[in-house]
Design an enzyme around this catalytic site. Structure first.
Site, PDB file in Angstrom:
ATOM      1  N   THR A 116       8.200 -20.148  -2.308  1.00 54.62           N
ATOM      2  CA  THR A 116       7.543 -20.904  -3.375  1.00 54.62           C
ATOM      3  C   THR A 116       6.068 -21.123  -3.065  1.00 54.62           C
ATOM      4  OG1 THR A 116       7.461 -23.105  -4.393  1.00 54.62           O
ATOM      5  CG2 THR A 116       8.394 -22.997  -2.200  1.00 54.62           C
ATOM      6  N   ASP A 117       5.289 -21.336  -4.115  1.00 53.98           N
ATOM      7  CA  ASP A 117       3.863 -21.652  -3.918  1.00 53.98           C
ATOM      8  C   ASP A 117       3.665 -23.037  -3.293  1.00 53.98           C
ATOM      9  OD1 ASP A 117       4.601 -23.184  -6.145  1.00 53.98           O
ATOM     10  OD2 ASP A 117       2.989 -22.439  -7.448  1.00 53.98           O
ATOM     11  N   GLU A 118       4.727 -23.865  -3.322  1.00 57.04           N
ATOM     12  CA  GLU A 118       4.576 -25.231  -2.812  1.00 57.04           C
ATOM     13  C   GLU A 118       4.312 -25.283  -1.314  1.00 57.04           C
ATOM     14  OE1 GLU A 118       7.376 -28.095  -4.080  1.00 57.04           O
ATOM     15  OE2 GLU A 118       7.612 -27.198  -6.049  1.00 57.04           O
ATOM     16  N   TYR A 143      11.356 -30.718   0.694  1.00 60.98           N
ATOM     17  CA  TYR A 143      11.699 -29.401   0.133  1.00 60.98           C
ATOM     18  C   TYR A 143      10.678 -28.339   0.542  1.00 60.98           C
ATOM     19  CZ  TYR A 143      11.565 -25.557  -3.215  1.00 60.98           C
ATOM     20  OH  TYR A 143      11.484 -24.297  -3.773  1.00 60.98           O
ATOM     21  N   LYS A 147      11.020 -25.038   2.985  1.00 57.99           N
ATOM     22  CA  LYS A 147      10.720 -23.665   2.544  1.00 57.99           C
ATOM     23  C   LYS A 147       9.635 -23.052   3.434  1.00 57.99           C
ATOM     24  CE  LYS A 147      12.147 -21.604  -0.457  1.00 57.99           C
ATOM     25  NZ  LYS A 147      13.352 -20.746  -0.605  1.00 57.99           N
TER      26      LYS A 147
HETATM   27  P1  NAD Z   1      18.759 -23.477  -7.924  1.00 59.71           P
HETATM   28  O1  NAD Z   1      18.843 -24.816  -7.270  1.00 59.71           O
HETATM   29  O2  NAD Z   1      18.890 -23.366  -9.393  1.00 59.71           O
HETATM   30  O3  NAD Z   1      19.855 -22.505  -7.303  1.00 59.71           O
HETATM   31  C1  NAD Z   1      20.107 -22.440  -5.927  1.00 59.71           C
HETATM   32  C2  NAD Z   1      21.416 -21.673  -5.709  1.00 59.71           C
HETATM   33  O4  NAD Z   1      21.620 -21.602  -4.292  1.00 59.71           O
HETATM   34  C3  NAD Z   1      22.619 -22.375  -6.315  1.00 59.71           C
HETATM   35  O5  NAD Z   1      23.445 -21.416  -6.976  1.00 59.71           O
HETATM   36  C4  NAD Z   1      23.327 -22.958  -5.115  1.00 59.71           C
HETATM   37  O6  NAD Z   1      24.743 -23.076  -5.270  1.00 59.71           O
HETATM   38  C5  NAD Z   1      22.963 -21.969  -4.026  1.00 59.71           C
HETATM   39  N1  NAD Z   1      23.046 -22.575  -2.690  1.00 59.71           N
HETATM   40  C6  NAD Z   1      22.525 -23.756  -2.299  1.00 59.71           C
HETATM   41  N2  NAD Z   1      22.844 -23.997  -1.018  1.00 59.71           N
HETATM   42  C7  NAD Z   1      23.564 -22.937  -0.594  1.00 59.71           C
HETATM   43  C8  NAD Z   1      24.163 -22.580   0.634  1.00 59.71           C
HETATM   44  N3  NAD Z   1      24.089 -23.400   1.702  1.00 59.71           N
HETATM   45  N4  NAD Z   1      24.817 -21.408   0.733  1.00 59.71           N
HETATM   46  C9  NAD Z   1      24.899 -20.582  -0.344  1.00 59.71           C
HETATM   47  N5  NAD Z   1      24.360 -20.859  -1.533  1.00 59.71           N
HETATM   48  C10 NAD Z   1      23.698 -22.022  -1.661  1.00 59.71           C
HETATM   49  O7  NAD Z   1      17.389 -22.875  -7.422  1.00 59.71           O
HETATM   50  P2  NAD Z   1      16.345 -21.918  -8.166  1.00 59.71           P
HETATM   51  O8  NAD Z   1      15.407 -22.742  -8.932  1.00 59.71           O
HETATM   52  O9  NAD Z   1      17.081 -20.818  -8.824  1.00 59.71           O
HETATM   53  O10 NAD Z   1      15.554 -21.349  -6.909  1.00 59.71           O
HETATM   54  C11 NAD Z   1      15.998 -20.165  -6.249  1.00 59.71           C
HETATM   55  C12 NAD Z   1      15.024 -19.810  -5.141  1.00 59.71           C
HETATM   56  O11 NAD Z   1      13.728 -19.621  -5.691  1.00 59.71           O
HETATM   57  C13 NAD Z   1      14.863 -20.895  -4.076  1.00 59.71           C
HETATM   58  O12 NAD Z   1      14.732 -20.257  -2.824  1.00 59.71           O
HETATM   59  C14 NAD Z   1      13.579 -21.607  -4.463  1.00 59.71           C
HETATM   60  O13 NAD Z   1      12.960 -22.178  -3.337  1.00 59.71           O
HETATM   61  C15 NAD Z   1      12.785 -20.450  -5.023  1.00 59.71           C
HETATM   62  N6  NAD Z   1      11.738 -20.793  -6.010  1.00 59.71           N
HETATM   63  C16 NAD Z   1      12.075 -21.557  -7.119  1.00 59.71           C
HETATM   64  C17 NAD Z   1      11.101 -21.831  -8.067  1.00 59.71           C
HETATM   65  C18 NAD Z   1      11.418 -22.614  -9.314  1.00 59.71           C
HETATM   66  O14 NAD Z   1      10.513 -22.885 -10.096  1.00 59.71           O
HETATM   67  N7  NAD Z   1      12.655 -23.011  -9.571  1.00 59.71           N
HETATM   68  C19 NAD Z   1       9.791 -21.341  -7.884  1.00 59.71           C
HETATM   69  C20 NAD Z   1       9.490 -20.591  -6.747  1.00 59.71           C
HETATM   70  C21 NAD Z   1      10.480 -20.325  -5.822  1.00 59.71           C
HETATM   71  O1  TDX Z   2      11.348 -35.739 -15.440  1.00 56.29           O
HETATM   72  C1  TDX Z   2      10.376 -35.213 -14.892  1.00 56.29           C
HETATM   73  N1  TDX Z   2       9.118 -35.588 -15.242  1.00 56.29           N
HETATM   74  C2  TDX Z   2       7.995 -35.054 -14.693  1.00 56.29           C
HETATM   75  O2  TDX Z   2       6.879 -35.425 -15.043  1.00 56.29           O
HETATM   76  C3  TDX Z   2      10.525 -34.165 -13.883  1.00 56.29           C
HETATM   77  C4  TDX Z   2      11.889 -33.729 -13.464  1.00 56.29           C
HETATM   78  C5  TDX Z   2       9.382 -33.628 -13.353  1.00 56.29           C
HETATM   79  N2  TDX Z   2       8.156 -34.049 -13.718  1.00 56.29           N
HETATM   80  C6  TDX Z   2       6.949 -33.407 -13.181  1.00 56.29           C
HETATM   81  C7  TDX Z   2       6.895 -33.216 -11.688  1.00 56.29           C
HETATM   82  C8  TDX Z   2       6.069 -31.945 -11.568  1.00 56.29           C
HETATM   83  O3  TDX Z   2       4.688 -32.256 -11.661  1.00 56.29           O
HETATM   84  O4  TDX Z   2       6.945 -32.080 -13.734  1.00 56.29           O
HETATM   85  C9  TDX Z   2       6.458 -31.122 -12.791  1.00 56.29           C
HETATM   86  C10 TDX Z   2       7.550 -30.092 -12.517  1.00 56.29           C
HETATM   87  O5  TDX Z   2       8.606 -30.756 -11.842  1.00 56.29           O
HETATM   88  P1  TDX Z   2       9.923 -29.968 -11.333  1.00 56.29           P
HETATM   89  O6  TDX Z   2      10.564 -29.265 -12.475  1.00 56.29           O
HETATM   90  O7  TDX Z   2      10.739 -30.923 -10.546  1.00 56.29           O
HETATM   91  O8  TDX Z   2       9.280 -28.816 -10.432  1.00 56.29           O
HETATM   92  P2  TDX Z   2       8.350 -28.846  -9.111  1.00 56.29           P
HETATM   93  O9  TDX Z   2       8.552 -30.079  -8.320  1.00 56.29           O
HETATM   94  O10 TDX Z   2       6.973 -28.456  -9.524  1.00 56.29           O
HETATM   95  O11 TDX Z   2       9.049 -27.635  -8.279  1.00 56.29           O
HETATM   96  C11 TDX Z   2       9.500 -26.447  -8.966  1.00 56.29           C
HETATM   97  O12 TDX Z   2       8.591 -25.379  -8.788  1.00 56.29           O
HETATM   98  C12 TDX Z   2       8.460 -24.863  -7.490  1.00 56.29           C
HETATM   99  C13 TDX Z   2      10.873 -26.041  -8.452  1.00 56.29           C
HETATM  100  O13 TDX Z   2      11.796 -27.109  -8.632  1.00 56.29           O
HETATM  101  C14 TDX Z   2      10.818 -25.618  -7.007  1.00 56.29           C
HETATM  102  O14 TDX Z   2      12.091 -25.139  -6.577  1.00 56.29           O
HETATM  103  C15 TDX Z   2       9.791 -24.513  -6.875  1.00 56.29           C
HETATM  104  O15 TDX Z   2       9.626 -24.172  -5.517  1.00 56.29           O
END
Ligand code: NAD
Ligand code: TDX
Length: 328
Positions: A116-118, A143, A147
């Protein structure tokens, strides 16, 4: 692949089934964030699901031994949860990645690690520089620190043991199958329910939105053509502040522009993320297919309207947990 029943992982499975001929074994623990439904209806000769923990070394070893390549999505992914209970983030994101790396090392298996970019911390609103592959790591939350730790392990295993790996760090994803705990699905489903969007702090925090489908196409390209040992940043130039996004959602539903609540801010809330994806675009020729965030958001709203059966069972408990933190 790991984490294939989660939001981005399941989008990646659908992408591969549609665009390639590969066979996929998904290893997923099926945590609260997973959804079996997201993998329903896919051809059983292409996709199989193994329910298990990525931190289970013996299980991971057998699956990696039987695979040509591993894409590692599995993680605890929600910042807010990491502030309430960080333990699972250390276990899955760090110990889980360690087990994947050890198996990839033993079997010489090609690995792509999803990050992730975080990991880079946050930017000022007026910072002219966006994140690049050279930006120093500076994570803020449990988190993002976990990562970052996983990325460091991958880099060390590449350098010390010659593991054949690449890493990608992507910006905020949106699209179908995202859990209602996350920002965009939470606000869409609140509005569907006649409730108001809930915005943390002042709503000026900026995220760089990319459709999950574009994340998938970038990962597949890196897996095939990325240079081993390299990191690629994935982003679609989608910077918006949270109030802008909420404004779009309200506008879509014909609701007044000020029909939202400001709620308790997230502790340590990162101000701005922004990705410079030049390396991915110039070196591998990647382009997003959803460059227009507003159009992608409209499709995503339509998807949530059409899939109420899927998200409804999770909505009440999610809102109750936000209410307990003063964020509802
Ligand atoms: P998510 O939480 O929707 O899904 C995570 C999945 O991993 C789930 O299906 C969960 O059951 C599985 N999981 C969790 N713990 C596990 C374990 N111990 N063993 C096996 N499986 C397990 O997450 P997401 O948003 O789809 O993110 C997927 C990946 O992408 C992550 O690595 C996250 O850091 C990365 N990522 C997410 C975002 C975003 O905006 N959501 C952005 C950049 C990177
Ligand atoms: O109810 C809300 N109100 C609000 O203002 C929630 C849930 C979030 N927020 C804000 C927090 C952040 O500034 O919105 C923005 C986005 O929040 P999230 O959806 O929780 O995402 P963020 O914390 O930015 O992280 C996401 O992007 C990077 C993913 O959850 C991560 O897994 C990924 O690495």
């Amino acid at each position: 692949m790991t984490g294939g029943a989660g939001f981005i992982g399941s989008n990646f499975v659908h992408h591969l089934v549609r665009e390639t001929a590969v066979r996929i074994t998904v290893l997923d623990k099926l945590t609260y964030a997973a959804s079996r439904e997201s993998l329903e209806g896919l051809p059983s000769d292409r996709v199989s699901l193994v329910v298990g923990d990525v931190a289970d070394g013996a299980l991971v070893d057998g699956l990696v031994a039987a695979s040509d390549a591993v894409v590692h999505f599995a993680a605890e992914s929600h910042n807010d949860n990491s502030l309430t209970e960080p333990g699972p983030f250390i276990q899955t994101n760090i110990v889980g990645t360690f087990q994947i790396l050890e198996a990839a090392r033993r079997h010489g298996t090609r690995l792509h690690h999803i990050s992730t970019d975080e990991v880079y911390g946050d930017l000022e609103l007026d910072d002219p520089q966006r994140f690049t592959e050279a930006t120093p790591y500076n994570p803020s939350s449990p988190y993002s620190a976990a990562k970052a730790g996983s990325d460091h392990l991958v880099r060390a295993w590449v350098r010390s043991f010659g593991v054949v790996a690449t890493i990608s760090n992507c910006s905020n994803n949106y699209g179908p199958w995202q859990h209602v705990e996350k920002f965009i699905p939470r606000q869409i489903t609140n509005v569907i329910d006649g409730d108001r969007p809930k915005v943390y702090g002042t709503g000026t925090n900026v995220r760089d939105w990319i459709h999950a489908e574009d994340h998938s196409s970038a990962v597949w390209l890196i897996l095939q053509q990325g240079r081993i040992g390299e990191t690629y940043l994935i982003g679609a130039d989608g910077e918006r502040n949270n109030l802008d996004v909420v404004g779009r959602i309200l506008e879509h539903f014909g609701r007044p522009a000020d029909d939202y609540d400001l709620v308790t801010d997230r502790a340590g809330h990162d101000l701005r993320y922004a990705i410079d994806s030049s390396k991915l675009r110039e070196e591998l020729g990647w382009r997003p297919t959803y460059p227009d965030f507003e159009a992608g958001l409209a499709r995503t709203i339509a998807w949530y309207q059409a899939h109420e059966d899927w998200w409804r069972p999770h909505k009440q408990a999610t809102e109750a947990s936000y209410a307990a933190k003063g964020q509802a």
